[in-house]
Design an enzyme around this catalytic site. Structure first.
Site, PDB file in Angstrom:
ATOM      1  N   CYS A  30       0.795  -1.227   0.000  1.00 16.06           N
ATOM      2  CA  CYS A  30       0.000   0.000   0.000  1.00 16.06           C
ATOM      3  C   CYS A  30       0.837   1.292   0.000  1.00 16.06           C
ATOM      4  CB  CYS A  30      -1.003  -0.001   1.149  1.00 16.06           C
ATOM      5  SG  CYS A  30      -0.420  -0.613   2.717  1.00 16.06           S
ATOM      6  N   ARG A  65       7.276 -11.195   5.115  1.00 17.54           N
ATOM      7  CA  ARG A  65       6.939 -10.974   6.518  1.00 17.54           C
ATOM      8  C   ARG A  65       7.672 -12.015   7.368  1.00 17.54           C
ATOM      9  NH1 ARG A  65       0.414  -9.728   5.765  1.00 17.54           N
ATOM     10  NH2 ARG A  65       0.737  -8.039   4.245  1.00 17.54           N
ATOM     11  N   ASP A  97      -3.147  -7.675  -4.812  1.00 18.53           N
ATOM     12  CA  ASP A  97      -3.388  -6.515  -3.966  1.00 18.53           C
ATOM     13  C   ASP A  97      -3.953  -5.353  -4.776  1.00 18.53           C
ATOM     14  OD1 ASP A  97      -3.378  -5.442  -1.474  1.00 18.53           O
ATOM     15  OD2 ASP A  97      -1.216  -5.176  -1.316  1.00 18.53           O
TER      16      ASP A  97
END
Length: 658
Positions: A353, A382, A402
């Site tokens: 984002c 992650r 996404d």
């Protein structure tokens, strides 16, 4: 006072009763053996609780969610008692109930073996038959430390009384405002058999445990921190009846057959090599075909819905995540920084984002461009703890489908409705049809932005969710720090629930990035931002579909859609011509020209879960036909070649299962 007045509450009615002082909650439900605890003024209590004047009491049945937790927590105590009787040197950790079962952590010199678990389970059965009573006892901190002086992990828990976390299970021991110890007492003599620090409540006796089984053992860090000692964890399950236990074990056996890690190896789809690292998968050619097909269809549908494709790098300067807030709120989930360019911190990106915000902000934007729908197959990283990494469903590197949508506040409700409808329809295209929605709201300890903005965002999301006509479940405090979200929960072929897509409203990141567009009146306005991941991640969705279909993918997703099986060598060339014609139409067809006998070829393709076997012998060659053999063993003979290819194309284009 010789008598007390209480209200006995049930789902359908309430009844006032007058009972003698000292009457226990259990006496109110003496005729109902399914009640194993009580809820008094909303708080769970043992059935041995002495009623007070004015109490409102509700029976807790063993099959209810709270009842199952109590059953499983009591069984965890029995397991811990059995372990310490068999292994006196074992030190106790934590033993909470978990979904479908329980566990208990122990500090022992060497790991438990499968044989140890059998012996422990036998000892548990002995304890269960003794009918020991669970007896609650309030203690001071000082007395608890004295009684548990030989239990170092319990002493640590005493020190965090009242502030224990639910994340590591410590709240089941010291989550209340006072310390309590539960004694296991001999049914006949009342003699102390065993004790544990615990807030309760528990079953009345060990005989109230109907059915249990120990499942496996594993290593686990004390309280989930890699900085703490490594303990040995034993997992078990407990159920209100032997039939329910058997059904659960049958379910687990079916789930094991469908395990995507097992299928991925058997079908040669993907692997996670040690040389690369935990949680980092590579896709083999057949797995690559499935993944590419999933992505291609998703890409086409997104283009039809007006999304624009973007690309962003895998790493970025840390300043970007300082600006977005991720370094404040999400640093523990990120890989450590790389020092480059004279000491500048660079991070592998955990989210897409912030980069999409920079794309929006790369030039001036007009209201005429909104809604602007940016989409990326963006790979993120992650740093999941090693204990939670699990195949493709919990990975350290994965690709999100996404999207970030920028719109005006006036467009917000319509865009959210359109987005959620698109998400559900696309999931249905992949064969998932059983959904419910979950609305995650603000975590009061972890959020940015004003309360007013959160309230508006939550209200809009709730209206959009309710419009879908699906069950809606609240998830208080479950939202990310930047906004509330709707999660799509899907049930698979054997009834398991998977979190799929998320649609997240965000008024906050546009503020942090100072995003603006020019409104019709020429003023600068702040856009609303919608985060949306449809699959969650491609890897995870791949795993979910693999388990949902038990590896037997529908033809449109199958890496090999049909395999030619010649009855003899003289039929190979005919099948190769058929396969070549099919490939020209975009079908994935192979021919097994190996020296194996026909029946072995059929068994091999059945194991590979190929949707169609195309069998040819002399009769088919002479007639210009082929025969189809399906996964269930049924067969369709004498199909003209062109018609056979048309049949294959039809099931692929309609995305149906065979």
């Amino acid at each position: 006072m010789s008598e007390v007045r209480v209200t006995v509450q049930s789902a359908s009615e309430s009844e006032e009763r007058t009972v003698s002082a000292g009457t226990t909650a259990g006496a109110l439900f003496a005729d109902d053996r399914t009640v194993i605890a009580a809820r008094v003024a909303g708080e769970l209590k043992d059935l041995s609780y002495a009623l007070a004047d004015g109490d409102v009491v509700e029976g807790v049945e063993i099959s209810s969610p709270d009842g199952l937790d109590i059953l499983r927590h009591s069984t965890a105590h029995v397991m811990a008692q059995a372990v310490q009787e068999l292994f006196p040197e074992a030190k106790l950790g934590i033993g909470p109930p978990v979904r479908d079962g329980f566990y208990y952590d122990f500090d022992v010199e060497k790991p438990f073996t499968p044989e140890d678990l059998k012996v422990i389970e036998k000892k548990m059965q002995e304890i269960q038959k003794r009918g020991q009573r669970f007896a609650r006892r309030v203690v001071t901190d000082e007395d608890a430390r004295a009684e548990l002086a030989d239990e170092p992990y319990k002493l640590e828990l005493i020190g965090i009384k009242g502030s224990a976390s639910t994340d590591d299970g410590a709240d089941v021991e010291v989550g209340g405002g006072e310390l309590t110890i539960y004694d296991n007492l001999d049914a006949k003599t009342g003699e102390l058999c065993w004790k544990d620090l615990c807030r309760g409540p528990h079953l009345p006796t060990t005989r109230n445990i109907p059915a249990f089984k120990l499942m496996r053992n594993a290593a686990a860090y004390w309280r989930g921190s890699e900085k703490n000692p490594m303990l040995q964890r034993i997992y078990g399950t407990a159920w209100p009846s032997k039939d329910e236990l058997k059904a659960h074990l049958d379910f687990l056996a079916e789930a094991e057959k469908r395990d995507h890690r097992k299928l991925g190896n058997e079908l040669d789809l993907f692997s996670i090599p040690d040389e690369i690292g935990s949680g980092l998968a590579v896709f083999h050619p057949k797995g690559g075909i499935i993944r590419r097909t999933m992505e291609d269809y998703s890409r086409r549908r997104h283009e039809e819905e007006g999304y624009e494709f973007v690309y962003s790098p895998h790493a970025t300067k840390g300043a970007l995540f300082e600006k977005s807030g991720h370094l404040d709120w999400y640093a523990e989930g990120m890989y450590p920084p790389m020092q480059l360019d004279g000491g500048t911190d660079y991070y592998l990106k955990p989210m897409n984002c912030p980069m999409h915000n920079l794309i929006f902000d790369a030039r001036g934007r007009s209201y005429r461009e909104l809604p602007l729908r940016l989409f990326e197959f963006g790979t993120v990283y992650r740093y999941e703890k090693s204990g939670v990494v699990h195949g493709l469903t919990r990975a350290r590197g994965f690709t999100q489908d996404d999207a970030h949508i920028y719109c005006t506040r006036e467009q917000m409700a319509e865009e959210l409705d359109r987005t959620l409808t698109f998400v559900l329809n696309l999931l249905r295209d992949y064969g998932l049809t059983d959904f419910y929605l979950e609305l995650s709201t603000k975590d009061p300890e972890k959020f940015v932005g004003s309360d007013e903005v959160w309230e508006e965002a939550t209200s809009v999301l709730q209206q959009v969710a309710e419009k879908q006509g699906l069950p809606l479940t609240p998830d208080p405090g479950g939202a990310a720090f930047y906004g509330p979200k709707i999660s799509v929960q899907a049930r698979d072929a054997i009834g398991r629930t998977w979190q799929m897509s998320t649609v997240q409203l965000d008024f906050n990141l546009p503020e942090r990035f100072n995003l603006e567009y020019t409104a019709p009146d020429g003023t600068k306005q702040r856009p609303v931002m919608i985060h949306r991941a449809l699959f969650g991640s491609i890897e995870r969705f791949f795993a979910v579909l693999l388990e949902h279909y038990a590896g037997a993918m529908p033809p449109w997703l199958a890496p090999v859609q049909a395999v030619g099986i010649p009855i003899g060598d003289s039929h190979v060339e005919y099948l190769q011509e058929f396969a070549a014609d099919a490939k020209k139409k975009g079908l994935r067809v192979e021919v097994d020209a190996s020296s194996d006998r026909m029946q072995k070829k059929i068994r091999n393709q059945q194991r590979q879960k190929v949707p169609f076997m195309v069998i040819v012998g002399d009769d088919d060659m002479n007639a210009g036909t082929v025969s189809f053999r399906y996964r269930d063993g049924s067969q369709e003979n004498g199909i003209p070649r062109d018609e056979a290819i048309a049949k294959l194309l039809d099931v692929v284009e309609r995305r149906v299962q065979v």
